[in-house]
Write a protein that holds these residues in place. Sequence first.
Motif, PDB file in Angstrom:
ATOM      1  N   ALA A 166      27.647  41.909  47.122  1.00 32.90           N
ATOM      2  CA  ALA A 166      28.982  42.221  47.291  1.00 32.90           C
ATOM      3  C   ALA A 166      29.099  43.546  46.715  1.00 32.90           C
ATOM      4  O   ALA A 166      28.441  43.865  45.584  1.00 32.90           O
ATOM      5  CB  ALA A 166      29.957  41.239  46.614  1.00 32.90           C
ATOM      6  N   ALA A 167      30.122  44.522  47.290  1.00 30.75           N
ATOM      7  CA  ALA A 167      30.135  45.741  46.710  1.00 30.75           C
ATOM      8  C   ALA A 167      31.427  45.680  45.866  1.00 30.75           C
ATOM      9  O   ALA A 167      31.531  46.423  44.657  1.00 30.75           O
ATOM     10  CB  ALA A 167      30.236  46.729  47.703  1.00 30.75           C
ATOM     11  N   TYR A 168      32.274  44.819  46.096  1.00 28.49           N
ATOM     12  CA  TYR A 168      33.631  44.534  45.352  1.00 28.49           C
ATOM     13  C   TYR A 168      34.016  43.154  45.509  1.00 28.49           C
ATOM     14  O   TYR A 168      33.642  42.343  46.310  1.00 28.49           O
ATOM     15  CB  TYR A 168      34.651  45.314  46.144  1.00 28.49           C
ATOM     16  CG  TYR A 168      34.730  46.667  46.457  1.00 28.49           C
ATOM     17  CD1 TYR A 168      34.978  47.683  45.465  1.00 28.49           C
ATOM     18  CD2 TYR A 168      34.119  47.003  47.627  1.00 28.49           C
ATOM     19  CE1 TYR A 168      35.043  48.903  45.861  1.00 28.49           C
ATOM     20  CE2 TYR A 168      33.833  48.171  47.978  1.00 28.49           C
ATOM     21  CZ  TYR A 168      34.337  49.471  47.057  1.00 28.49           C
ATOM     22  OH  TYR A 168      34.249  50.412  47.341  1.00 28.49           O
ATOM     23  N   ILE A 169      34.163  42.575  43.990  1.00 25.47           N
ATOM     24  CA  ILE A 169      34.585  41.380  43.811  1.00 25.47           C
ATOM     25  C   ILE A 169      35.953  41.235  43.186  1.00 25.47           C
ATOM     26  O   ILE A 169      35.994  41.876  42.218  1.00 25.47           O
ATOM     27  CB  ILE A 169      33.315  40.791  42.819  1.00 25.47           C
ATOM     28  CG1 ILE A 169      31.813  40.759  43.425  1.00 25.47           C
ATOM     29  CG2 ILE A 169      33.633  39.054  42.549  1.00 25.47           C
ATOM     30  CD1 ILE A 169      30.953  40.187  42.452  1.00 25.47           C
ATOM     31  N   SER A 170      36.942  40.449  43.644  1.00 28.34           N
ATOM     32  CA  SER A 170      38.036  40.285  43.138  1.00 28.34           C
ATOM     33  C   SER A 170      38.457  38.743  42.936  1.00 28.34           C
ATOM     34  O   SER A 170      38.374  38.060  44.240  1.00 28.34           O
ATOM     35  CB  SER A 170      39.244  40.957  44.256  1.00 28.34           C
ATOM     36  OG  SER A 170      38.844  42.473  44.413  1.00 28.34           O
ATOM     37  N   THR A 171      38.590  38.560  41.830  1.00 31.10           N
ATOM     38  CA  THR A 171      38.878  37.099  41.803  1.00 31.10           C
ATOM     39  C   THR A 171      39.893  36.659  41.066  1.00 31.10           C
ATOM     40  O   THR A 171      40.501  37.245  39.922  1.00 31.10           O
ATOM     41  CB  THR A 171      37.534  36.308  41.010  1.00 31.10           C
ATOM     42  OG1 THR A 171      37.668  34.946  40.985  1.00 31.10           O
ATOM     43  CG2 THR A 171      37.257  36.959  39.526  1.00 31.10           C
ATOM     44  N   PHE A 172      40.821  35.387  41.078  1.00 33.14           N
ATOM     45  CA  PHE A 172      41.897  34.966  40.263  1.00 33.14           C
ATOM     46  C   PHE A 172      41.255  33.519  39.707  1.00 33.14           C
ATOM     47  O   PHE A 172      40.745  32.772  40.569  1.00 33.14           O
ATOM     48  CB  PHE A 172      43.027  34.759  41.103  1.00 33.14           C
ATOM     49  CG  PHE A 172      44.001  33.905  40.423  1.00 33.14           C
ATOM     50  CD1 PHE A 172      44.538  34.454  39.358  1.00 33.14           C
ATOM     51  CD2 PHE A 172      44.382  32.510  40.827  1.00 33.14           C
ATOM     52  CE1 PHE A 172      45.469  33.606  38.681  1.00 33.14           C
ATOM     53  CE2 PHE A 172      45.354  31.823  40.145  1.00 33.14           C
ATOM     54  CZ  PHE A 172      45.945  32.388  38.917  1.00 33.14           C
ATOM     55  N   GLN A 173      41.439  33.341  38.528  1.00 35.39           N
ATOM     56  CA  GLN A 173      40.857  32.268  37.914  1.00 35.39           C
ATOM     57  C   GLN A 173      42.138  31.746  36.971  1.00 35.39           C
ATOM     58  O   GLN A 173      42.654  32.140  36.296  1.00 35.39           O
ATOM     59  CB  GLN A 173      39.723  32.636  36.928  1.00 35.39           C
ATOM     60  CG  GLN A 173      38.446  33.184  37.350  1.00 35.39           C
ATOM     61  CD  GLN A 173      37.852  32.141  38.189  1.00 35.39           C
ATOM     62  OE1 GLN A 173      37.694  31.106  38.008  1.00 35.39           O
ATOM     63  NE2 GLN A 173      36.935  32.527  39.480  1.00 35.39           N
ATOM     64  N   ALA A 174      42.192  30.346  37.444  1.00 39.26           N
ATOM     65  CA  ALA A 174      43.331  29.653  36.935  1.00 39.26           C
ATOM     66  C   ALA A 174      43.048  28.836  35.805  1.00 39.26           C
ATOM     67  O   ALA A 174      44.072  28.389  34.971  1.00 39.26           O
ATOM     68  CB  ALA A 174      44.102  28.727  38.025  1.00 39.26           C
ATOM     69  N   GLN A 175      41.757  28.416  35.839  1.00 45.92           N
ATOM     70  CA  GLN A 175      41.416  27.529  34.517  1.00 45.92           C
ATOM     71  C   GLN A 175      40.225  27.889  33.578  1.00 45.92           C
ATOM     72  O   GLN A 175      40.338  27.645  32.501  1.00 45.92           O
ATOM     73  CB  GLN A 175      40.951  26.024  35.386  1.00 45.92           C
ATOM     74  CG  GLN A 175      42.334  25.619  35.905  1.00 45.92           C
ATOM     75  CD  GLN A 175      41.789  23.990  36.652  1.00 45.92           C
ATOM     76  OE1 GLN A 175      40.594  24.058  37.317  1.00 45.92           O
ATOM     77  NE2 GLN A 175      42.429  23.061  36.165  1.00 45.92           N
ATOM     78  N   LEU A 176      39.258  28.682  34.262  1.00 46.04           N
ATOM     79  CA  LEU A 176      38.280  29.042  33.587  1.00 46.04           C
ATOM     80  C   LEU A 176      37.986  30.488  33.529  1.00 46.04           C
ATOM     81  O   LEU A 176      38.376  31.229  34.515  1.00 46.04           O
ATOM     82  CB  LEU A 176      37.202  28.141  34.045  1.00 46.04           C
ATOM     83  CG  LEU A 176      36.951  26.892  33.951  1.00 46.04           C
ATOM     84  CD1 LEU A 176      35.911  26.357  34.635  1.00 46.04           C
ATOM     85  CD2 LEU A 176      36.945  26.422  32.348  1.00 46.04           C
ATOM     86  N   VAL A 177      37.172  31.150  32.480  1.00 42.29           N
ATOM     87  CA  VAL A 177      36.777  32.342  32.692  1.00 42.29           C
ATOM     88  C   VAL A 177      35.697  32.500  33.951  1.00 42.29           C
ATOM     89  O   VAL A 177      34.880  31.528  34.019  1.00 42.29           O
ATOM     90  CB  VAL A 177      36.032  32.901  31.379  1.00 42.29           C
ATOM     91  CG1 VAL A 177      35.305  34.245  31.549  1.00 42.29           C
ATOM     92  CG2 VAL A 177      36.987  32.746  30.220  1.00 42.29           C
TER      93      VAL A 177
END
Length: 282
Positions: A100-111
């Motif tokens: 991947a060139a771009y990684i966008s993530t939402f994490q609700a419980q863990l790093v």
Amino acid sequence: MVNIRDLDPSASPLDYYGFELRRLREAANLKQSDLGGIVFCTGSLIGQIETARKVPTRDFSERVDAALGTGGLFSRLVGLVLRSQLPAWFQAYAEMEAKAAYISTFQAQLVDGLLQTEAYARAVLGARIEEDLDAKVAARMERQRILDRENPPLMWVVLSEAVLHQEIGGWQVMRNQLAHLLALRSREWVQVQVLPFEAGAHAGLPGTFTLLRFEGDPDLVYTEDFVQGHMTANPQTLRDGSLRYDHLQAAALSVEDSASRIARVMEERYGNRPGSDGRAVA
């Protein structure tokens, strides 16, 4: 005595690694104990790796390369070996993550796994894995090498504030983990935002998800349930995921204010605690 068994080098990356280690060690006229002495480990460990009973580390591989003059063979192989230690259903995602060139993530419980310290990762994985924990932790740490590449992916992480308060592995592990998140500010290609409690209901309530963007390939959305992960390039799902992520970024604290919130939680929740003698410890 080490129990030697024949290996099929085509059976797995681990078997191939063990086969090659034995072949090159014997070509150098070294016993297992001889090589162990050179790379600062026991001959028994050499035997366990040669028979695919033990997963090698990157440090071990680099030392073996130096000892046997392999031109970096084992340092290259160990990445494949460690990736094979990831859950089978996760391996396809890990391959795409690495491209991947771009990684966008939402994490609700863990790093996010790419930002975890080794101790935090061990506590997370140890909650549900009893066997081969060292190998699983090493595999997770290996994934993080993509952030050290010459051209790393641009990574944007939105963490629910709950992640900062969920004590995983004890207060010292959490303090070090939050300190690591703050240290990442020195990497301009990694940005962390905190979605504060005061945001109330938000677009991430359905759960954690990740968007992967590529140079020239279709984008992907990745989600997980308690059984396995799911990747899709469905345009409508991508549109929905991108819109949700835009809303999450808008509701989250700025990068600067997020760092301040992380620092505050680190000190207030995981600051100095009394030791066994009653004195404060850092």
